[in-house]
Design an enzyme around this catalytic site. Structure first.
Site, PDB file in Angstrom:
ATOM      1  N   HIS A  96      -9.943   9.259  -2.949  1.00 28.13           N
ATOM      2  CA  HIS A  96      -9.217   8.173  -2.674  1.00 28.13           C
ATOM      3  C   HIS A  96      -8.600   7.088  -3.659  1.00 28.13           C
ATOM      4  CE1 HIS A  96      -7.961   5.090   0.570  1.00 28.13           C
ATOM      5  NE2 HIS A  96      -8.317   4.314  -0.393  1.00 28.13           N
ATOM      6  N   GLU A  97      -9.464   6.676  -4.448  1.00 30.56           N
ATOM      7  CA  GLU A  97      -9.208   5.975  -5.739  1.00 30.56           C
ATOM      8  C   GLU A  97      -8.387   6.471  -6.459  1.00 30.56           C
ATOM      9  OE1 GLU A  97      -9.464   2.799  -5.132  1.00 30.56           O
ATOM     10  OE2 GLU A  97     -11.014   2.739  -3.344  1.00 30.56           O
ATOM     11  N   HIS A 139      -5.004   6.215  -5.564  1.00 31.37           N
ATOM     12  CA  HIS A 139      -3.877   5.059  -5.830  1.00 31.37           C
ATOM     13  C   HIS A 139      -3.942   4.965  -7.323  1.00 31.37           C
ATOM     14  CE1 HIS A 139      -4.884   2.868  -1.972  1.00 31.37           C
ATOM     15  NE2 HIS A 139      -6.262   3.160  -2.195  1.00 31.37           N
ATOM     16  N   ASP A 150      -5.826  -0.296   3.533  1.00 30.29           N
ATOM     17  CA  ASP A 150      -4.345   0.008   2.657  1.00 30.29           C
ATOM     18  C   ASP A 150      -3.165   0.124   3.642  1.00 30.29           C
ATOM     19  OD1 ASP A 150      -6.022   0.239   0.435  1.00 30.29           O
ATOM     20  OD2 ASP A 150      -6.220   2.441   0.759  1.00 30.29           O
TER      21      ASP A 150
HETATM   22 ZN    ZN Z   1      -7.577   2.459  -0.638  1.00 30.06          ZN
END
Ligand code: ZN
Length: 271
Positions: free
Chosen positions: A80-81, A84, A156
């Site tokens: 996930h990170e 980003h 988010d």
């Molecule tokens: Zn996030």
């Protein structure tokens, strides 16, 4: 920072850029935290790493060492990170990535921060669009590379939706509504909330425009992450072992992968 021995590497200009919006009390907390960390390691001088930890603590609350994070959670958070980070890195005018971590803090299991290039207050349509793409990076990475999606993207998605909604209803940035701003902002000194003030048809059109904008951004994010799959894998693998990556380390990965061109670039294939 008076009475606090700072290492030579600590550059006040860099610090200022990393702490936009900090109050004097925040800065004091940040430096106290940094001093504590240095003292704990019996070091005489406060390093940039100590200060970075202080900044993180002010921004996100203390590290949650006691929190039990399962291996599955860690893996999801790393992907996930990394999503980003890759989205931020690939966007042409987005602020550079400063810090990526899968150490849980406050309510979140991980975080990715960018470093504002300057203190400008206005946001252009393009920047807002890029902000939505970077916010969707986490969810898109999960969907593409884990084959499942998690609740980790909830915040988010809320932020992306509210940004898209503001673009459509307050800033005159949607094609279908043009300059019309169907929302009004309430008292800025109270909650600063905006309220829709329009017909049901317009309200339905707003919803469709917001959806359309989010879908366009989602597809753009998908393309960016697919094109940078290798970098994303590298970041998430590194996060799983080291937990944290700095902006400089990220750029080192990028430069290393540029130095050795991928096989498909040298031998074109026809399909
Ligand atoms: Zn996030």
């Amino acid at each position: 920072s008076r009475n606090k021995p700072l290492a030579d590497e600590v550059d006040p200009k860099v610090l200022a850029r990393r702490t936009p919006g900090f109050t004097p009390a925040d800065i004091e907390n940040m430096l106290n935290e940094a001093a504590l960390l240095a003292a704990r390691d019996k070091r005489v001088k406060i390093t940039m790493i100590d200060i970075q930890e202080g900044i993180n603590k002010v921004l996100m609350g203390p590290k949650k060492k006691s929190r039990l994070v399962t291996e599955d959670d860690k893996k999801i958070t790393a992907i996930h990170e990394a999503g980003h980070a890759v989205a931020m890195y690939s966007l042409p005018t987005h602020d550079p990535v400063r810090h990526i971590t899968i150490i849980p803090r406050g309510q979140s299991l991980g975080s990715t921060w960018s470093l504002p290039r300057d203190d400008s207050f206005n946001m252009t349509r393009n920047q807002m669009y890029e902000e939505i793409v970077s916010l969707l990076g986490g969810r898109v990475a999960e969907a593409l590379f884990l084959g499942d999606i998690s609740t980790g993207a909830s915040n988010d998605i809320q932020r992306a939706t509210s940004l898209a909604r503001n673009m459509v209803t307050l800033y005159g940035m949607s094609e279908a509504l043009g300059l019309m701003a169907p929302a009004t902002v309430g008292n800025q000194y109270l909650d600063g909330q905006s309220y829709l003030d329009c017909s049901q048809e317009t309200s339905a059109l707003v919803d469709r425009e917001v959806q359309k904008l989010l879908n366009t951004c989602y597809n753009e994010t998908k393309t960016l992450l697919t094109d940078n799959r290798e970098l994303l894998d590298e970041i998430s693998a590194h996060l799983l072992t080291k937990e944290t990556i700095t902006g400089d380390e990220l750029m080192a990965f990028v430069n290393a992968s540029k130095a050795q061109p991928a096989a498909e670039e040298t031998t074109p294939t026809e399909e």
